[in-house]
Design an enzyme around this catalytic site. Sequence first.
Site, PDB file in Angstrom:
ATOM      1  N   SER A 136       0.869  -1.168   0.000  1.00  0.00           N
ATOM      2  CA  SER A 136       0.000   0.000   0.000  1.00  0.00           C
ATOM      3  C   SER A 136       0.913   1.227   0.000  1.00  0.00           C
ATOM      4  O   SER A 136       1.746   1.375   0.893  1.00  0.00           O
ATOM      5  CB  SER A 136      -0.861  -0.035   1.267  1.00  0.00           C
ATOM      6  N   LYS A 162      -1.177  -1.136  -4.331  1.00  0.00           N
ATOM      7  CA  LYS A 162      -2.361  -0.330  -3.981  1.00  0.00           C
ATOM      8  C   LYS A 162      -1.882   1.087  -3.766  1.00  0.00           C
ATOM      9  O   LYS A 162      -0.864   1.310  -3.112  1.00  0.00           O
ATOM     10  CB  LYS A 162      -2.980  -0.922  -2.714  1.00  0.00           C
ATOM     11  N   LYS A 164      -3.069   5.056  -2.577  1.00  0.00           N
ATOM     12  CA  LYS A 164      -4.091   5.828  -1.884  1.00  0.00           C
ATOM     13  C   LYS A 164      -4.557   6.948  -2.802  1.00  0.00           C
ATOM     14  O   LYS A 164      -3.737   7.583  -3.484  1.00  0.00           O
ATOM     15  CB  LYS A 164      -3.504   6.422  -0.599  1.00  0.00           C
ATOM     16  N   ASP A 189      -7.249   2.913  -2.975  1.00  0.00           N
ATOM     17  CA  ASP A 189      -7.941   2.952  -1.677  1.00  0.00           C
ATOM     18  C   ASP A 189      -8.227   4.418  -1.331  1.00  0.00           C
ATOM     19  O   ASP A 189      -7.295   5.218  -1.194  1.00  0.00           O
ATOM     20  CB  ASP A 189      -7.056   2.316  -0.597  1.00  0.00           C
ATOM     21  N   GLU A 214     -11.115   0.523  -3.158  1.00  0.00           N
ATOM     22  CA  GLU A 214     -11.367   0.220  -1.750  1.00  0.00           C
ATOM     23  C   GLU A 214     -12.008   1.414  -1.058  1.00  0.00           C
ATOM     24  O   GLU A 214     -11.538   2.546  -1.180  1.00  0.00           O
ATOM     25  CB  GLU A 214     -10.021  -0.145  -1.095  1.00  0.00           C
ATOM     26  N   ASP A 239     -13.545  -1.858   3.361  1.00  0.00           N
ATOM     27  CA  ASP A 239     -12.602  -1.981   4.479  1.00  0.00           C
ATOM     28  C   ASP A 239     -13.315  -1.447   5.733  1.00  0.00           C
ATOM     29  O   ASP A 239     -13.939  -2.213   6.479  1.00  0.00           O
ATOM     30  CB  ASP A 239     -11.320  -1.190   4.125  1.00  0.00           C
ATOM     31  N   LYS A 263      -9.553  -7.301   8.281  1.00  0.00           N
ATOM     32  CA  LYS A 263      -8.557  -6.871   9.261  1.00  0.00           C
ATOM     33  C   LYS A 263      -9.101  -7.327  10.603  1.00  0.00           C
ATOM     34  O   LYS A 263     -10.132  -6.804  11.046  1.00  0.00           O
ATOM     35  CB  LYS A 263      -8.422  -5.339   9.274  1.00  0.00           C
ATOM     36  N   GLY A 291      -3.926  -4.401   6.128  1.00  0.00           N
ATOM     37  CA  GLY A 291      -2.850  -4.095   7.075  1.00  0.00           C
ATOM     38  C   GLY A 291      -3.126  -2.772   7.761  1.00  0.00           C
ATOM     39  O   GLY A 291      -3.886  -1.939   7.264  1.00  0.00           O
TER      40      GLY A 291
END
Length: 370
Positions: A136, A162, A164, A189, A214, A239, A263, A291
């Site tokens: 990420s 991934k 952001k 995400d 996400e 998430d 998670k 994570g």
Amino acid sequence: MRIAAVGLSELRLPLVRSFETSFGRMTARDLILVSVEDASGAVGWGECVADADPFYSAETSSTAWSILQKYLIPPVLARPVETAADVSTRWTSVRGHQMAKAALEMALWDLQARIDGRPLCELLGAPARPIAAGVSIGIQASPAALVDRIAEEQAAGYQRIKIKIKPGWDRQPVEAVRARFPDLPLMVDANAAYTIADAGRLEDLDRFDLMMIEQPLSYDDLVRHAQLQRRLRTSICLDESIHSPEAAADALELGSCRIINIKPGRLGGFGPSLAVHELARAKGIPLWHGGMLESGIGRAHNLHLSTLPGFTLPGDVAASRRYFVPDLIEPPIEVRPDGTIDVPAGPGIGVVPEPDRVAAAAVRIARFRA
Ligand code: OSB
Ligand code: MG
């Protein structure tokens, strides 16, 4: 298990590099290490993933400490715990506070596996296997800087990237990444940074062949996620919204997502995580392990859970050196050139924190006895 003592240590660990998301930039990780000790001296470890600030979730390290001390630890010390799987029944009157519950519940799973003399993954229901790892990558200063970071991570072997995103950092960086890496397994995400009014802007991302988007919308908005999913070709992965097995069932019933990220900290521990895993498998919904910038302790827990067969997509389970140098554990967690990570071998989670590193990073410690 007769629990003789529970230890809490709040640590502040500087991050190797700052991590920026739609909700802010982090330069250090606040975490609480939980130890549970039985009458024979065996010790299990857990890590609370709540952050110093209530941005990803309502919980913080301070609320988790307070709830653990006042409501979660006393009933665990009061009488023997049959199994880690049913300890949560002692906390049914405590509403929310999943991250605080998870830290203690997961420490008890580790202790139970150590007492049984077997790896945690076997207690959870699966043999050890190499875990497919992704990374990420936080918001960067420019699309060019992002492309450079991705080249580095790809060279290390990671199987998917991934990035952001947030309004104003979405189409441009994705376009730059796709121009350089047309076939890269790529996802984004948003950490809840958009509203349904942005649906058109998110539809623009459909042409980039993303594995998933996400958590585009608010953590408590399953209905609008379902409306958005109907408009997007790209799969939505939830998430923040999946804070319980019931929320997962509702999301699938409503069509709010096609993929789920598990998670255990967000869900309240391994018990509810196993329930979401069962549900997703029954419905053919792909899973991956998320994570929370964990230290090696939480990272080891995540790797053990990731062995379960429903985890079919690469997780945010990367090497220690991306986060903390040194990590709390020795040796640190490493990624192989093929982008897989081994589950630490041995009883329980297979690792323990280095006492001198814990002491050096501690901002407060407490010990509770039966
Ligand atoms: O949304 O998945 C998230 C980190 C902290 C809080 C929330 C998230 C993340 C990450 C990083 O994306 C995952 C990791 O590398 O541990
Ligand atoms: Mg996320």
